[in-house]
Write a protein that holds these residues in place. Structure first.
Motif, PDB file in Angstrom:
ATOM      1  N   ASP A  41       0.843  -1.197   0.000  1.00  6.04           N
ATOM      2  CA  ASP A  41       0.000   0.000   0.000  1.00  6.04           C
ATOM      3  C   ASP A  41       0.876   1.243   0.000  1.00  6.04           C
ATOM      4  OD1 ASP A  41      -2.284  -1.419  -0.082  1.00  6.04           O
ATOM      5  OD2 ASP A  41      -2.847  -1.111   2.000  1.00  6.04           O
ATOM      6  N   ASP A  42       0.439   2.212  -0.769  1.00  3.97           N
ATOM      7  CA  ASP A  42       1.191   3.454  -0.803  1.00  3.97           C
ATOM      8  C   ASP A  42       0.249   4.631  -0.946  1.00  3.97           C
ATOM      9  OD1 ASP A  42       0.448   3.013  -3.439  1.00  3.97           O
ATOM     10  OD2 ASP A  42       2.344   3.666  -4.287  1.00  3.97           O
ATOM     11  N   LEU A  43       0.799   5.797  -0.675  1.00  3.94           N
ATOM     12  CA  LEU A  43       0.078   7.054  -0.787  1.00  3.94           C
ATOM     13  C   LEU A  43       0.685   7.797  -1.969  1.00  3.94           C
ATOM     14  CD1 LEU A  43      -0.944   9.504   1.921  1.00  3.94           C
ATOM     15  CD2 LEU A  43       0.601  10.301   0.157  1.00  3.94           C
ATOM     16  N   VAL A  82       5.392   4.734   0.936  1.00  2.08           N
ATOM     17  CA  VAL A  82       4.872   3.537   1.578  1.00  2.08           C
ATOM     18  C   VAL A  82       4.290   3.937   2.927  1.00  2.08           C
ATOM     19  CG1 VAL A  82       5.430   1.248   2.468  1.00  2.08           C
ATOM     20  CG2 VAL A  82       6.554   2.089   0.400  1.00  2.08           C
ATOM     21  N   VAL A  83       3.100   3.434   3.215  1.00  2.49           N
ATOM     22  CA  VAL A  83       2.345   3.821   4.399  1.00  2.49           C
ATOM     23  C   VAL A  83       2.397   2.704   5.437  1.00  2.49           C
ATOM     24  CG1 VAL A  83       0.022   4.363   5.219  1.00  2.49           C
ATOM     25  CG2 VAL A  83       0.807   5.277   3.047  1.00  2.49           C
ATOM     26  N   SER A  84       2.762   3.047   6.681  1.00  2.00           N
ATOM     27  CA  SER A  84       2.705   2.078   7.786  1.00  2.00           C
ATOM     28  C   SER A  84       1.289   1.939   8.297  1.00  2.00           C
ATOM     29  CB  SER A  84       3.603   2.517   8.942  1.00  2.00           C
ATOM     30  OG  SER A  84       4.933   2.574   8.541  1.00  2.00           O
ATOM     31  N   SER A  85       0.588   3.074   8.462  1.00  3.38           N
ATOM     32  CA  SER A  85      -0.804   3.059   8.893  1.00  3.38           C
ATOM     33  C   SER A  85      -1.452   4.374   8.501  1.00  3.38           C
ATOM     34  CB  SER A  85      -0.913   2.841  10.406  1.00  3.38           C
ATOM     35  OG  SER A  85      -0.375   3.947  11.084  1.00  3.38           O
ATOM     36  N   GLN A 120       6.392   4.799   6.086  1.00  2.00           N
ATOM     37  CA  GLN A 120       7.609   4.005   6.205  1.00  2.00           C
ATOM     38  C   GLN A 120       8.783   4.738   5.578  1.00  2.00           C
ATOM     39  OE1 GLN A 120       7.181   0.061   4.649  1.00  2.00           O
ATOM     40  NE2 GLN A 120       5.654  -0.517   6.155  1.00  2.00           N
ATOM     41  N   ASN A 121       8.502   5.497   4.531  1.00  2.00           N
ATOM     42  CA  ASN A 121       9.556   6.257   3.867  1.00  2.00           C
ATOM     43  C   ASN A 121       9.068   7.660   3.547  1.00  2.00           C
ATOM     44  OD1 ASN A 121       7.717   5.524   1.827  1.00  2.00           O
ATOM     45  ND2 ASN A 121       9.290   5.633   0.271  1.00  2.00           N
ATOM     46  N   ASN A 131      11.111  14.947  13.228  1.00  2.00           N
ATOM     47  CA  ASN A 131      10.131  14.173  12.480  1.00  2.00           C
ATOM     48  C   ASN A 131      10.519  12.708  12.295  1.00  2.00           C
ATOM     49  OD1 ASN A 131       8.618  16.456  12.250  1.00  2.00           O
ATOM     50  ND2 ASN A 131       9.477  17.024  10.291  1.00  2.00           N
ATOM     51  N   GLN A 132      11.563  12.252  12.940  1.00  2.00           N
ATOM     52  CA  GLN A 132      11.962  10.864  12.800  1.00  2.00           C
ATOM     53  C   GLN A 132      11.183   9.991  13.773  1.00  2.00           C
ATOM     54  OE1 GLN A 132      16.184  10.882  13.307  1.00  2.00           O
ATOM     55  NE2 GLN A 132      16.574  11.642  11.253  1.00  2.00           N
ATOM     56  N   GLY A 133      11.235   8.699  13.548  1.00  2.00           N
ATOM     57  CA  GLY A 133      10.626   7.774  14.496  1.00  2.00           C
ATOM     58  C   GLY A 133       9.179   7.437  14.204  1.00  2.00           C
ATOM     59  N   GLY A 134       8.736   7.549  12.940  1.00  2.00           N
ATOM     60  CA  GLY A 134       7.387   7.135  12.583  1.00  2.00           C
ATOM     61  C   GLY A 134       6.289   7.982  13.175  1.00  2.00           C
ATOM     62  N   GLN A 135       6.512   9.265  13.346  1.00  2.00           N
ATOM     63  CA  GLN A 135       5.483  10.130  13.900  1.00  2.00           C
ATOM     64  C   GLN A 135       4.392  10.397  12.870  1.00  2.00           C
ATOM     65  OE1 GLN A 135       7.433  13.564  15.463  1.00  2.00           O
ATOM     66  NE2 GLN A 135       8.268  12.471  17.202  1.00  2.00           N
ATOM     67  N   THR A 136       3.280  10.864  13.352  1.00  2.00           N
ATOM     68  CA  THR A 136       2.095  11.047  12.524  1.00  2.00           C
ATOM     69  C   THR A 136       2.141  12.355  11.741  1.00  2.00           C
ATOM     70  OG1 THR A 136       0.819   9.825  14.146  1.00  2.00           O
ATOM     71  CG2 THR A 136      -0.406  11.191  12.629  1.00  2.00           C
ATOM     72  N   TRP A 137       1.655  12.277  10.509  1.00  2.00           N
ATOM     73  CA  TRP A 137       1.454  13.439   9.648  1.00  2.00           C
ATOM     74  C   TRP A 137      -0.026  13.505   9.309  1.00  2.00           C
ATOM     75  CZ3 TRP A 137       5.264  16.828   8.012  1.00  2.00           C
ATOM     76  CH2 TRP A 137       6.567  16.449   8.267  1.00  2.00           C
ATOM     77  N   PHE A 138      -0.516  14.699   8.998  1.00  2.00           N
ATOM     78  CA  PHE A 138      -1.899  14.880   8.591  1.00  2.00           C
ATOM     79  C   PHE A 138      -1.902  15.327   7.138  1.00  2.00           C
ATOM     80  CE2 PHE A 138      -1.684  15.295  13.111  1.00  2.00           C
ATOM     81  CZ  PHE A 138      -2.667  14.413  13.503  1.00  2.00           C
TER      82      PHE A 138
END
Length: 147
Positions: A41-43, A82-85, A120-121, A131-138
């Motif tokens: 899955d990707d965005l 690539v999207v983690s969630s 993921q990337n 912004n490292q460490g898999g933090q959330t973006w809107f």
């Protein structure tokens, strides 16, 4: 005096239905509200002018007006990540701009217009120290396609 069993069953089913319905409402933020995509899955950014990923829930503030590069990241049309969630923001209320001096006075921003995304990337320009460490973006939903 005997109790009629056929009269008890509809009442029992009604009570069980009500209890299950109330539990469903109380516990509505389950795993189904978060989408865990497959590794493929990707965005993809589909907006003609590109879009900004935002770090905070400042719905009323337009992304182009956020000047701190740690709080936004511009991405061009056609870029894929690539999207983690991803999910719609949870427990957020619409925000109305009440500042009469703002050019957006009266506008209402709805959290459902955004995806809350963990990648993921990301491009290196988005990977600052904060912004490292898999933090959330809107991400504005109309500017992207998630597959």
């Amino acid at each position: 005096m005997s109790i009629n069993r056929t009269n008890l069953y509809p009442k029992l089913f009604l009570c069980l239905g009500l209890v299950c319905g109330m539990l469903g409402v109380v516990n509505s933020d389950t795993a189904s509200s978060q989408t865990t995509p497959s590794p493929t899955d990707d965005l993809e950014v589909t907006a003609y002018t590109g879009t900004y990923f935002k770090r905070q829930l400042n719905w009323y503030q337009q992304s182009a007006e956020i000047i701190d590069d740690n709080q936004r990241c511009y991405v061009r049309r056609g870029e894929r990540f690539v999207v983690s969630s991803y999910r719609r923001p949870v427990n957020e209320s619409p925000v109305r701009e009440d500042d009469r001096n703002s050019r957006y006075f009266g506008n209402i921003e709805y959290p459902d217009d955004y995806w809350e995304v963990t990648f993921q990337n990301l491009p290196s320009r988005c990977n600052s120290q904060q912004n490292q460490g898999g933090q959330t973006w809107f991400v504005y939903r109309r500017h992207v396609n998630i597959r």
